[in-house]
Write a protein that holds these residues in place. Structure first.
Motif, PDB file in Angstrom:
ATOM      1  N   ALA A 288       0.842  -1.195   0.000  1.00  0.00           N
ATOM      2  CA  ALA A 288       0.000   0.000   0.000  1.00  0.00           C
ATOM      3  C   ALA A 288       0.876   1.243   0.000  1.00  0.00           C
ATOM      4  N   THR A 289       0.580   2.162  -0.922  1.00  0.00           N
ATOM      5  CA  THR A 289       1.308   3.419  -1.015  1.00  0.00           C
ATOM      6  C   THR A 289       0.378   4.557  -0.640  1.00  0.00           C
ATOM      7  N   VAL A 290       0.790   5.345   0.348  1.00  0.00           N
ATOM      8  CA  VAL A 290      -0.038   6.435   0.862  1.00  0.00           C
ATOM      9  C   VAL A 290       0.536   7.762   0.371  1.00  0.00           C
ATOM     10  N   ASP A 291      -0.327   8.589  -0.257  1.00  0.00           N
ATOM     11  CA  ASP A 291       0.077   9.939  -0.659  1.00  0.00           C
ATOM     12  C   ASP A 291       0.047  10.838   0.570  1.00  0.00           C
ATOM     13  N   VAL A 292       1.236  11.150   1.079  1.00  0.00           N
ATOM     14  CA  VAL A 292       1.328  11.927   2.317  1.00  0.00           C
ATOM     15  C   VAL A 292       1.281  13.432   2.038  1.00  0.00           C
ATOM     16  N   ARG A 293       2.056  13.866   1.048  1.00  0.00           N
ATOM     17  CA  ARG A 293       2.154  15.302   0.788  1.00  0.00           C
ATOM     18  C   ARG A 293       2.577  15.513  -0.652  1.00  0.00           C
ATOM     19  N   SER A 294       2.176  16.632  -1.256  1.00  0.00           N
ATOM     20  CA  SER A 294       2.591  16.965  -2.610  1.00  0.00           C
ATOM     21  C   SER A 294       2.960  18.438  -2.682  1.00  0.00           C
ATOM     22  N   ILE A 295       3.960  18.754  -3.528  1.00  0.00           N
ATOM     23  CA  ILE A 295       4.377  20.134  -3.778  1.00  0.00           C
ATOM     24  C   ILE A 295       4.140  20.403  -5.258  1.00  0.00           C
TER      25      ILE A 295
END
Length: 403
Positions: free
Chosen positions: A307-314
């Protein structure tokens, strides 16, 4: 001794070659590619470069775990008996309230007939008592009238009143008996209904799946013996465990992508659903529950997942290839190319998110092209050549297109 002249000749040739190489090293002016830099004659250092880009980058955390049913319950009969039939089997879809098993009901049916007979007797007793009360009421009224005329005595009046009260009490008892027999009949009917085992569950989902079957038709079971395991698989729950390092990065609602060995070319999507408020004292990890969409119910409990969790994006970050990052004097930085003079300058950077071989960096003067191979030979102001890009050395692509 015949070979001695040839050995001497070979030795002289090698010595002459070394002398020539030393002279060229100490007197580089004869080589057109040599340039003067800082008072010393050096060759341009061949390097490989790439473009510094502007684009979005995401911080993603990947965890291993397993799948579990979203909800499940065991179907059990409330009475014992022989199983006449099972209406569903392993992997069958079950609708809410559907009949899944039927038990032998002969004994329960006879109990219903007995309760009906007892109720009929109680009703008859009540009717008889009501008739007796009516007679007692009339007798009391007659004695009361005769007493008013002075014909009946006080004892006759008291006797008639006492009889009336007894009949009233008997009627109340008869009514209570009727209520009791009605209750027993209802209980007998409920018990008879227990011979038909249905699958009922709370929630808004109308269908679930038979995950396990524990018995076969013809077996005799006691009350509360497990018959079937019914599971909810849409959505399905993913379970992962995280360490303290990643705990603060997760929160409910974050998007999740999931892969599994059963469908290696497909990606399933969901979100972080629940985060345990405590850590396991043995493993020092916290349990995370993921809600994963499960179209077609293809994902099954027990499957291994990544499972890959999108934590933060810039959205508009400065990105350099990961290969460009190097260190000088305990500082992390990159060598940026001066396209006009083909020299490099050292720029310290602060690293951020790493994704797909690119690094988010922060610093001053980060534009143009950056050295990604050969920087171990470079210093600030070093002269370079870019042999694999001769056709574009004077017109490099520094557009900074997103990757």
């Amino acid at each position: 001794m015949k070979n001695t002249p040839w050995s001497l000749i070979t030795f002289i040739i090698i010595l002459a070659g070394l002398a020539s190489a030393g002279w060229l090293y100490l007197h580089p002016s004869g080589n057109p590619e040599k340039k003067v830099q800082g008072g010393k004659q050096i060759n341009p250092i061949p390097v490989e470069v790439d473009v510094i880009k502007q684009g979005s980058i995401h911080l993603r955390l990947t965890f291993s775990g397993t799948l579990e049913a979203r909800a499940e319950f065991v179907v059990s009969p409330k009475i014992g008996g022989r199983i006449l039939s099972l209406a569903v089997d392993l992997s069958d879809i079950v609708n809410r309230g559907q009949l899944v098993a039927e038990l032998d009901s002969d004994e329960a049916f006879q109990a219903v007939l007995q309760a009906k007979a007892d109720l009929a007797v109680a009703n008859a007793t009540q009717i008889e008592t009501q008739s007796s009360l009516k007679i007692a009421d009339r007798e009391f009224e007659r004695i009361k009238l005769l007493k008013q005329r002075g014909i009946a005595s006080d004892s006759q009046y008291d006797s008639a009143m006492a009889n009336q009260l007894v009949k009233n009490s008997q009627l109340e008892v008869a009514r209570a008996q009727v209520m009791r027999e009605k209750s027993l009949l209802e209980a007998a009917n409920i018990r008879l209904g227990y011979s038909r085992v249905t699958a009922d569950w709370p929630g808004d989902d109308e269908q679930r799946l038979v995950a396990e079957r524990y018995v076969d038709a013809g077996q005799t079971v006691s009350a509360n013996t497990p018959l079937l395991l019914i599971s909810k698989l849409e959505p399905i729950t993913g379970i992962v465990h995280i360490t303290e390092k990643d705990y603060a990065s997760l929160s409910p609602g974050q998007p999740v992508s999931l892969t599994t060995d059963a469908y290696p070319k497909e990606i399933f999507y969901g979100k972080v659903d629940r985060i345990s408020p405590v850590f396991n004292k043995t493993t020092r990890q916290a349990r995370i529950e993921l809600a994963i969409a499960n179209p077609g119910l293809r994902l099954k409990p027990g499957m291994f997942i990544r499972a890959t969790v999108d934590v933060r994006s810039i959205p508009n970050a400065t990105l350099v290839p990961e290969m460009a990052i190097t260190s000088r004097r305990d500082q992390t930085g990159v060598f940026i190319v001066n396209e006009k003079d083909l020299i490099v300058s050292w720029h310290p950077v602060t690293m951020g998110i790493i994704e797909d071989r690119y690094v988010q960096v922060e610093g001053n003067g980060l534009s143009g092209r950056v050295v990604i191979l050969g920087q171990h030979l470079l210093g600030h102001g070093s002269k370079i050549s870019i042999p694999d890009q001769k056709g574009i050395e004077n017109n490099p692509d520094t557009s900074g297109n997103n990757k």
